[in-house]
Design an enzyme around this catalytic site. Structure first.
Site, PDB file in Angstrom:
ATOM      1  N   GLU A 168      32.370  49.805 -33.634  1.00 17.42           N
ATOM      2  CA  GLU A 168      31.127  49.400 -34.296  1.00 17.42           C
ATOM      3  C   GLU A 168      31.241  49.332 -35.819  1.00 17.42           C
ATOM      4  O   GLU A 168      30.575  50.095 -36.536  1.00 17.42           O
ATOM      5  CB  GLU A 168      29.993  50.366 -33.924  1.00 17.42           C
ATOM      6  N   GLU A 367      30.645  51.187 -24.238  1.00 20.44           N
ATOM      7  CA  GLU A 367      29.662  52.272 -24.373  1.00 20.44           C
ATOM      8  C   GLU A 367      28.335  51.774 -23.831  1.00 20.44           C
ATOM      9  O   GLU A 367      27.952  50.629 -24.079  1.00 20.44           O
ATOM     10  CB  GLU A 367      29.410  52.686 -25.830  1.00 20.44           C
TER      11      GLU A 367
HETATM   12  C1  BGP Z   1      27.244  54.576 -30.821  1.00 20.31           C
HETATM   13  C2  BGP Z   1      28.420  55.292 -31.410  1.00 20.31           C
HETATM   14  C3  BGP Z   1      28.702  56.630 -30.828  1.00 20.31           C
HETATM   15  C4  BGP Z   1      27.516  57.406 -30.315  1.00 20.31           C
HETATM   16  C5  BGP Z   1      26.448  56.528 -29.667  1.00 20.31           C
HETATM   17  C6  BGP Z   1      25.142  57.205 -29.389  1.00 20.31           C
HETATM   18  O1  BGP Z   1      26.666  53.761 -31.778  1.00 20.31           O
HETATM   19  O2  BGP Z   1      29.601  54.529 -31.273  1.00 20.31           O
HETATM   20  O3  BGP Z   1      29.482  57.339 -31.759  1.00 20.31           O
HETATM   21  O4  BGP Z   1      27.101  58.352 -31.168  1.00 20.31           O
HETATM   22  O5  BGP Z   1      26.193  55.376 -30.411  1.00 20.31           O
HETATM   23  O6  BGP Z   1      24.287  57.130 -30.494  1.00 20.31           O
HETATM   24  P1  BGP Z   1      23.728  58.381 -31.264  1.00 20.31           P
HETATM   25  O7  BGP Z   1      24.816  59.378 -31.329  1.00 20.31           O
HETATM   26  O8  BGP Z   1      23.362  57.880 -32.616  1.00 20.31           O
HETATM   27  O9  BGP Z   1      22.549  58.841 -30.494  1.00 20.31           O
END
Ligand code: BGP
Length: 462
Positions: A168, A367
Site C-alpha cells: 500500500e 488483505e
Molecule cells: C492495511 C495495512 C495493514 C493493516 C490493515 C488494517 O491498510 O496494510 O498494515 O493494519 O490495513 O487496518 P488498520 O490496522 O488501520 O485497522
C-alpha cells in the site's frame, strides 16, 4: 462434499501480516529505529491506550510456535515483510547478521511446514535515519531502498519465490503528508505527490534489480490498496468527481505498476494545478520497463464520491478532496469499530476491472478482514466466537469466486490477519486475527473463525 463455493486447485490460502506489527523486539539484536519507534517515544499519546511498537505480538521470539499454529490451520502460504531497519540498521551499510539469521529461520520454518513465504520489502516502516534525510521525498532514500531490496533478493531469493516491493504505497503518502496518521505527520500535497511518485520509482528500480538476478521461478509484484470508486448518482458532476477520486487514489499506483505509465488525465490534472513531482525521463523509462509480474489486492472498503457541495477554501492546504466530497450512502453497512463501509461486491468489481482493463494480470486478494473492538465480549467456552468474521469472509469469498468463474486470474486469498497484531496508531484497539493474542501474557487462542478457516482450506471452499 457439496460446496456452495469451490475454489480452483492450488489456491493460495493463508494470511498477511507485517514485520513492525508482529515482531516486537524493537531494540534487540542491533535493530535500528524506524519512524514508529521514534514517533511513539515522542508522542505516545497518539497511540491507542498508549501502546507502542516495542513488543507487539512477539513473533521475533515465538515464530516457531506461531508457524506451527499456521500449519495447524492448514495455511499453504503466508505473507509478512522484512524490517529494513532490522536487516540494515540505519537503512544503509552492512547487514545485521542476527537479523539475517532471524529471517532465514522464519523462511526455513515456513517452508519446512509446507507454507509458501510471500515476502514484502516495505510495510510503512522507514528507518529513522532515512526519514531524517527526507524519507520518500528523497532520491537518496530511493537509492538506499534499492540496495536493501537487492540485499534481500541475494540473501533469501534461493528460497523465497514470491516477492512484493511495497505494501500500500499510497498510505505513507496520505498518512504522512496529508491526513496525520503516519510520521512525519505533515500536511503538504506537493510533498505527498513526490512521495507517491518516488515510491513508484523505487518499486520499478527494485524490480529491475530482481530481474538482473534471474532468480529461478521468482516473481515480483506489489500490494496495492484498491477501493473501487462509486459515484453518488449518474449525474455527470458526480461521475466526474468519482472518476477524479479513482485517478488519484487507485490509478495513481495501479497504472504505473501494471501498465508502466501514469494516466494522461492524472498528469493533466496535476499540471493544471502545478503539482507535478520532480521527475525525469530516465525514471519514467524505468517505470515503463519494469512492471510487476503479479498484483496483490488489499480490499477493505469502497469509496463513494459526489460532486463538491461548496467551493474549497483557497487558503486551506490543497487536498485531493479539492475535487470531490466523500459520499455516505444511506443504508450502507458499516464496521463501526473501524469506521469502514463493508461492501462485499467491491472485491468482484476490482477483479473485473483488473480483468478488463489490466490485461487480467495474475492477482490475489492480499488483505481483507474485519477489525473488531473489545472482542472479549464474544468469549464463550474460553475462546472467541467471532461469527461476524466468518460471515464477513464468506460474503467476500462468494464474490471473489464469482469473479474467478467469470475468468478473473485471481490465485488466492490472504486474510488480514493470522493472529491479532499491532495496528499503527490504533495499536491493539481492533482485533483482526483468526487467533487471539493476550498482550499481557502473549497467549494465543484459536478463535471460532480460525477453526472455520481451517476447514475452508481443507475443503478448498465452503
Ligand atoms: C492495511 C495495512 C495493514 C493493516 C490493515 C488494517 O491498510 O496494510 O498494515 O493494519 O490495513 O487496518 P488498520 O490496522 O488501520 O485497522
Amino acid at each position: 462434499m457439496d460446496l456452495q463455493c469451490k475454489f480452483p486447485k492450488d489456491f493460495w490460502w493463508g494470511a498477511a501480516a507485517s514485520a513492525p506489527q508482529t515482531e516486537g523486539a524493537a531494540d534487540l539484536d542491533r535493530k535500528g529505529k524506524n519512524i514508529w519507534d521514534y514517533w511513539y517515544e515522542n508522542e505516545p499519546n497518539r497511540f491507542f491506550n498508549n501502546v507502542g511498537p516495542s513488543v507487539t505480538s512477539n513473533f521475533y521470539h515465538t515464530y516457531k510456535e506461531d508457524i506451527q499454529l499456521m500449519k495447524a490451520l492448514n495455511f499453504n502460504s503466508y505473507r509478512t515483510s522484512i524490517s529494513w531497519s532490522r536487516l540494515i540498521p540505519g537503512g544503509k551499510g552492512t547487514v545485521n547478521a542476527k537479523a539475517a539469521n532471524f529471517y532465514n529461520n522464519v523462511i526455513n520454518e515456513l517452508i519446512a511446514k509446507g507454507i509458501e513465504p510471500f515476502i514484502n520489502l516495505y510495510h510503512f516502516d522507514m528507518p529513522l535515519e532515512m526519514q531524517a534525510i527526507g524519507g520518500w521525498e528523497s532520491k537518496e532514500v530511493v537509492k538506499a531502498y534499492v540496495n536493501y531490496a537487492r540485499t534481500c533478493f541475494q540473501l533469501f531469493g534461493d528460497r523465497v519465490k514470491r516477492w512484493t516491493t511495497f505494501n500500500e504505497p499510497i498510505v505513507p503518502a496520505e498518512g504522512g503528508y496529508l491526513y496525520n496518521f503516519h510520521y512525519p505527520d505533515i500536511v503538504d500535497f506537493k510533498k505527498a505527490i513526490q512521495v507517491a511518485y518516488n515510491t513508484m520509482v523505487a518499486s520499478a528500480k527494485a524490480i529491475k534489480e530482481f530481474r538482473k538476478l534471474n532468480i529461478e521461478g521468482g516473481k515480483i509484484g506489489i500490494v496495492l490498496s484498491l477501493s473501487p470508486t462509486y459515484p453518488r448518482s449518474h449525474n455527470p458532476a458526480d461521475i466526474k468527481a468519482a472518476s477524479i477520486a479513482d485517478l488519484m487514489i487507485n490509478r495513481s499506483f495501479l497504472d504505473p505498476s501494471v501498465k508502466g505509465c501514469y494516466p494522461e488525465e492524472l498528469i493533466k490534472l496535476l499540471k493544471e494545478y502545478n503539482h507535478l513531482p520532480d521527475y525525469n525521463v530516465d525514471e519514467l523509462e524505468e517505470i515503463k520497463n519494469n512492471t510487476i509480474d503479479y498484483l496483490g489486492v488489499n480490499y477493505y472498503q469502497p469509496r463513494r464520491a459526489k460532486a463538491k457541495a461548496c467551493l474549497p477554501n483557497l487558503e486551506a492546504p490543497f487536498m485531493p478532496d479539492y475535487f470531490f466530497d466523500n459520499y455516505e450512502m444511506p443504508g450502507r453497512k458499516m464496521n463501526p469499530y473501524r469506521g469502514w463501509e463493508i461492501y462485499e461486491k467491491g472485491i468482484y468489481d476490482i477483479m473485473i476491472n483488473i480483468k478488463e482493463n489490466y490485461d487480467n494480470i495474475e492477482s490475489f486478494v492480499s488483505e481483507n478482514g474485519m477489525g473488531v473492538e473489545n472482542e472479549e465480549r464474544f468469549l464463550k467456552d474460553d475462546f472467541i466466537q467471532d461469527d461476524y468474521r466468518i460471515k464477513f469472509i464468506k460474503d467476500h469469498l462468494r464474490w471473489l469466486n464469482k469473479a474467478i468463474e467469470e475468468g478473473c486470474n485471481a490465485k488466492g486469498y490472504h486474510l488480514w490477519t493470522f493472529m491479532d497484531n499491532w495496528s499503527w496508531l490504533n495499536a491493539y484497539k481492533n482485533r483482526y486475527g483468526l487467533v487471539s493474542v493476550d498482550i499481557e501474557t502473549q497467549k494465543r487462542t484459536i478463535k471460532k473463525s480460525g477453526y472455520w478457516y481451517k476447514e475452508l482450506i481443507k475443503n478448498n471452499g465452503f
